[in-house]
Structure formats: structure tokens, C-alpha cells
Design a protein around this motif. Structure first.
Motif, PDB file in Angstrom:
ATOM      1  N   CYS A  45       0.861  -1.189   0.000  1.00  0.00           N
ATOM      2  CA  CYS A  45       0.000   0.000   0.000  1.00  0.00           C
ATOM      3  C   CYS A  45       0.898   1.239   0.000  1.00  0.00           C
ATOM      4  O   CYS A  45       1.844   1.326   0.775  1.00  0.00           O
ATOM      5  CB  CYS A  45      -0.893  -0.014   1.234  1.00  0.00           C
ATOM      6  SG  CYS A  45      -1.763   1.536   1.539  1.00  0.00           S
ATOM      7  N   CYS A  48       0.430   2.999   3.705  1.00  0.00           N
ATOM      8  CA  CYS A  48       0.820   2.437   5.006  1.00  0.00           C
ATOM      9  C   CYS A  48       1.836   1.300   4.923  1.00  0.00           C
ATOM     10  O   CYS A  48       2.194   0.735   5.953  1.00  0.00           O
ATOM     11  CB  CYS A  48      -0.413   1.979   5.763  1.00  0.00           C
ATOM     12  SG  CYS A  48      -1.150   0.483   5.084  1.00  0.00           S
ATOM     13  N   CYS A  57      -4.579   0.404   0.349  1.00  0.00           N
ATOM     14  CA  CYS A  57      -5.223  -0.783   0.921  1.00  0.00           C
ATOM     15  C   CYS A  57      -6.574  -0.461   1.557  1.00  0.00           C
ATOM     16  O   CYS A  57      -6.903   0.698   1.783  1.00  0.00           O
ATOM     17  CB  CYS A  57      -4.291  -1.435   1.939  1.00  0.00           C
ATOM     18  SG  CYS A  57      -4.267  -0.609   3.541  1.00  0.00           S
ATOM     19  N   CYS A  60      -6.692   1.798   4.630  1.00  0.00           N
ATOM     20  CA  CYS A  60      -6.448   3.233   4.438  1.00  0.00           C
ATOM     21  C   CYS A  60      -7.585   3.923   3.695  1.00  0.00           C
ATOM     22  O   CYS A  60      -7.757   5.141   3.810  1.00  0.00           O
ATOM     23  CB  CYS A  60      -5.140   3.463   3.687  1.00  0.00           C
ATOM     24  SG  CYS A  60      -3.710   2.973   4.662  1.00  0.00           S
TER      25      CYS A  60
HETATM   26 ZN   LIG Z   1      -2.724   1.108   3.609  1.00  0.00          ZN
END
Ligand SMILES: [Zn+2]
Ligand SMILES: [Zn+2]
Length: 218
Positions: A45, A48, A57, A60
Motif C-alpha cells: 500500500c 501504510c 489498501c 487506508c
Molecule cells: Zn494502507
């Protein structure tokens, strides 16, 4: 000859004449132990660092994020858990040094101010040290203690949902200088991201434009 900080066995130096290995104080951990840590790689991602086939992702997406992005170095596998247990809970302070090369390399890439995630005073007394500042100090990395933490329940005793909904626990220890352009928060582990996000919130609300983070494990 150095001994590995983790398994305590002598480190066999392969005879390479590169980079002055005779004086290589930096080799703190043997090849066998290093292999126990799994580098996060592949499709991650972009926010993150979670392993994800989506660019952003599911964690998030649709979440209020104050943290611009997070980078993590290694997967929090069983070996890493053992390591953290020994470092954090058994107080084996010295092994905080083993990631120094990578941390230095990462922080050297930009001129951001490094701000460690603090622990509350009570926790520090109980443990004897704050793991994030300990790692930075052991790695000879300068940081700015801009944040402090109120005392609260242990994160590990809370459910994931409770952690996601956690109220603000951080506060500024001093005003942020006008020359501060960017802050990189430093923490040992990224779990749900709520700790880093709360810390980033305090900094953003105080006027910081860019706040990202680096953690060792994810
Ligand atoms: Zn993420
Ligand atoms: Zn070893």
C-alpha cells in the motif's frame, strides 16, 4: 572478533577487503540472525506499507488520515516478535542497535525532523526506557522530542476496534519551530496505524504540512 548481539555467537567475517571490514564495528548481527527478519517487499500500500494488491489498501481507504505515509522495514514475524519481547519487555537495551545502518540510510535521504513516538512517564518508569528513543540513541541518530504521551491503558490490552477509536493521547512538548518543514515519526511497530495517526494529528493541527512515519516492523 565481534559477537552477534542476538545469538551471542562470534560473527564470522568473510574475508572481503571492501569497506575496511577489519574495523567494521557496524556488523552487530550475524547473517543467520539477520535472515530471521523478513524485508517487506513486493506490492505494498502506498500509504501504510501494508502488503496489498491495491495501491491504497482497504485499511487506508475511507479513513481519516493525518499521516501522509508510512514506511516499514520488516514483517512482524515470529522472529521479530521474539526480538521485540527481548528488547522491550526483558530490557535487553543493547539490541536496539541492530537496525542502525538501515535507519541511518533512510533518514539521511531527506532533511526531515525525526520525532520518536513517546511512551507515558509511567510506562517509562516501568520499563526503564522508551523503546523508540532507545533505538535512535543506540543508532546514533538525532531526534527531536516534540511529543509526549498521557498515561493510558496498554495498547496490547485493547481490542482492535478500541485502538482504532482511541482518543488523543499525545501532546506537544514545545512549539514547533518555523524552520521545521517535514517530520518523520519513528516507532517500532505499525499495527493498526492509530498511534501514528494520532501523533500526526497533533503535529498537523499545530501547522505541520508534511508528516510521515518510519517503523521497523509492520
Ligand atoms: Zn494502507
Ligand atoms: Zn546471530
Amino acid at each position: 572478533m565481534n559477537n552477534c548481539l542476538l545469538c551471542l555467537l562470534p560473527i564470522k567475517q568473510t574475508a572481503s577487503w571492501e569497506s575496511g571490514w577489519l574495523f567494521s564495528k557496524e556488523i552487530l548481527c550475524c547473517a543467520h540472525c539477520i535472515m530471521g527478519f523478513e524485508k517487506l517487499a513486493g506490492s505494498l500500500c502506498t500509504i501504510c506499507s501494508r502488503e496489498s494488491s491495491d495501491k491504497v489498501c482497504k485499511d487506508c481507504q475511507g479513513r481519516e488520515l493525518f499521516l501522509d505515509s508510512n514506511k516499514s522495514l520488516y514483517r512482524y514475524n515470529d522472529f521479530a516478535k521474539e526480538y521485540m519481547k527481548r528488547f522491550k519487555f526483558q530490557g535487553d537495551y543493547i539490541i536496539g542497535a541492530i537496525f542502525q545502518k538501515e535507519l541511518k540510510k533512510y533518514f539521511a535521504k531527506n532533511k526531515a525532523t525525526i520525532v520518536p513516538i513517546p511512551v507515558s512517564e509511567a510506562r517509562k518508569l516501568e520499563r526503564g526506557f522508551n523503546q523508540t528513543t532507545a533505538i535512535l540513541e543506540q543508532s546514533d541518530i538525532q531526534y527531536e522530542g516534540l511529543l509526549a504521551k498521557k498515561h493510558s491503558e496498554k495498547q496490547s490490552k485493547k481490542t482492535r476496534q478500541e485502538r482504532l477509536e482511541a482518543a488523543q493521547v499525545f501532546y506537544l512538548t514545545k512549539e514547533i519551530g518555523s524552520d521545521e518543514k517535514e517530520i518523520i515519526l519513528f516507532d517500532d511497530i505499525y499495527t493498526t496505524g492509530s498511534t501514528l495517526n494520532l501523533a500526526a494529528q497533533v503535529l498537523k493541527e499545530a501547522g505541520m504540512k508534511k508528516v510521515s512515519s518510519l517503523t521497523i516492523f509492520r
